[in-house]
Design an enzyme around this catalytic site. Structure first.
Site, PDB file in Angstrom:
ATOM      1  N   ASP A 149      -5.249  21.165 -10.659  1.00 28.13           N
ATOM      2  CA  ASP A 149      -3.959  21.532 -11.309  1.00 28.13           C
ATOM      3  C   ASP A 149      -3.110  22.563 -10.390  1.00 28.13           C
ATOM      4  OD1 ASP A 149      -1.819  21.751 -13.009  1.00 28.13           O
ATOM      5  OD2 ASP A 149      -2.930  22.657 -14.539  1.00 28.13           O
ATOM      6  N   ASP A 154       2.937  18.300  -8.927  1.00 30.48           N
ATOM      7  CA  ASP A 154       2.054  18.853  -9.853  1.00 30.48           C
ATOM      8  C   ASP A 154       1.047  17.735  -9.953  1.00 30.48           C
ATOM      9  OD1 ASP A 154       0.715  20.270 -11.709  1.00 30.48           O
ATOM     10  OD2 ASP A 154       2.414  19.978 -13.431  1.00 30.48           O
TER      11      ASP A 154
END
Length: 375
Positions: A57, A258
């Site tokens: 992440d 992301d």
């Protein structure tokens, strides 16, 4: 003491170096697998080391795993980590400088109690637990005194193959933030396709000396950092479907890259213009399936090109822009008027490199299923 010796002396104090070779400290690497729409990285936590598969992440600034005792944990396919069995586990105090770095994620009130954190994500999932020192191991390198979360209450949707998150955002408590001095502020990853003949394909993530992305097919674009935010942004000028160009305003052209988000998100007017361009180029109106923008499986879907700053033109095939939805192909881009996001589906089969000191992100077309750790 000269600079290189001073660096080596410091590294030895926190890292177990194989063969006393300082070069090893700038060559961290690990395996990445795809599971559903998530990408999981293999790490080993604690002493003795316990294998954990954690979600990669780049939008998170704290790493955490599920821990016993579990007051509320999501189901996952690995044994839940027991900190009582790790000799390197040490909970931080609420008044410690490390705990205070949590900022608004700080969740304890009395200075002499254990440090508590509370994380929440955009999909209303989150984690609550203790902040602790622990040892992380990747390959033959062990990094002592890593700060991470030991989650006792974890809520929302999480992949059953994952035991938590590895935070790669640019924050003081993220995995990247705590190791940036070891890896020269660089990392790269290759995300295998979520569809195709090899659903169990593996690839790798590199930190440091082997993270550089180079070659004749590489494109480089500007990395934008915003003060006080751990996120990485790109400057997206426009997108195009063949010769049809959809412009971005400056407000929405700063797009968050992301790895922890699956889809792309764009302003409503951009999405409307993009759909109209696709309809004109495909020559057919879409199938409306549960409000999704879809076409039959055998439809000829044109490439979509993202035009980033520094004349970086990233061309995405239908594998990056459409997903299988039942018996149809559906656009994996959604309307969102508050933030633009470049998700992991659009990053599949690219070697993506982050050079934070140079403020550059690089993309290299790659068969990520062949980008594996050498044995």
């Amino acid at each position: 003491m000269n600079r290189s010796k001073a660096r080596l002396s410091y590294l030895k104090s926190i890292i177990k170096l194989p063969n006393n070779d300082a070069k090893e400290t700038t060559n961290l690497e690990s395996t990445i697998i795809v599971s559903a729409s998530s990408y999981l990285m293999e790490i080993y936590v604690g002493t003795p080391p316990t294998k954990q598969m954690v979600t990669v992440d780049t939008g998170s600034d704290l790493s955490w795993i599920q821990c016993l005792p579990c007051e509320h944990c999501f189901k996952h396919n690995q044994p839940i980590f027991n900190p009582n069995r790790s000799s390197s586990y040490k909970v931080l105090r609420c008044d410690s400088s490390e705990c205070l770095k949590l900022g608004d994620k700080h969740a304890c009130t009395r200075s002499n109690e254990k440090c508590k954190y509370l994380l929440s994500y955009g999909d209303n999932s989150g984690s609550y637990g203790e902040l602790a020192w622990e040892t992380y191991t990747m390959g033959n390198i062990s990094i002592r005194n890593m700060i991470h979360g030991c989650g006792h209450q974890n809520f929302g949707y999480f992949n059953e193959d994952s035991s938590g998150m590895i935070g790669l955002g640019d924050g003081p408590l993220s995995f990247f933030g705590q190791t940036r001095h070891l890896i020269d502020g660089m990392f790269s990853y290759c995300l295998v396709s979520q569809v195709g003949p090899n659903p169990h394909a593996r690839s790798r993530i590199n930190f440091g000396i082997n993270a550089e992305v180079s070659g004749p097919t590489v494109i480089h674009t500007e990395l934008i950092k915003k003060k006080g935010m751990p996120f990485y942004f790109l400057s997206l000028k426009s997108i195009s479907v063949r010769n049809r160009i959809i412009q971005f305003t400056r407000k929405y052209g700063e797009i968050l890259i992301d790895s922890g988000t699956t889809l792309n998100y764009f302003p409503r007017d951009v999405m409307q213009n993009l759909k109209e361009a696709l309809i004109l180029e495909i020559g057919k109106h879409p199938l409306m399936i549960n409000n999704e923008f879809c076409y039959k499986m055998n439809t000829d879907i044109p490439d979509i090109t993202f035009h980033f700053a520094m004349e970086a033109n990233l061309t995405l095939s239908k594998r990056n822009t459409f997903s299988v939805y039942g018996n149809a192909l559906c656009l994996n881009m959604k309307a969102e008027d508050h933030i633009s996001i470049f998700g992991n589906k659009s990053q599949m089969d690219f070697l993506v490199g982050y050079d934070i000191p140079s403020r550059i992100i690089s993309f290299k077309p790659t068969d990520c299923s062949k980008h594996v750790i050498s044995k």
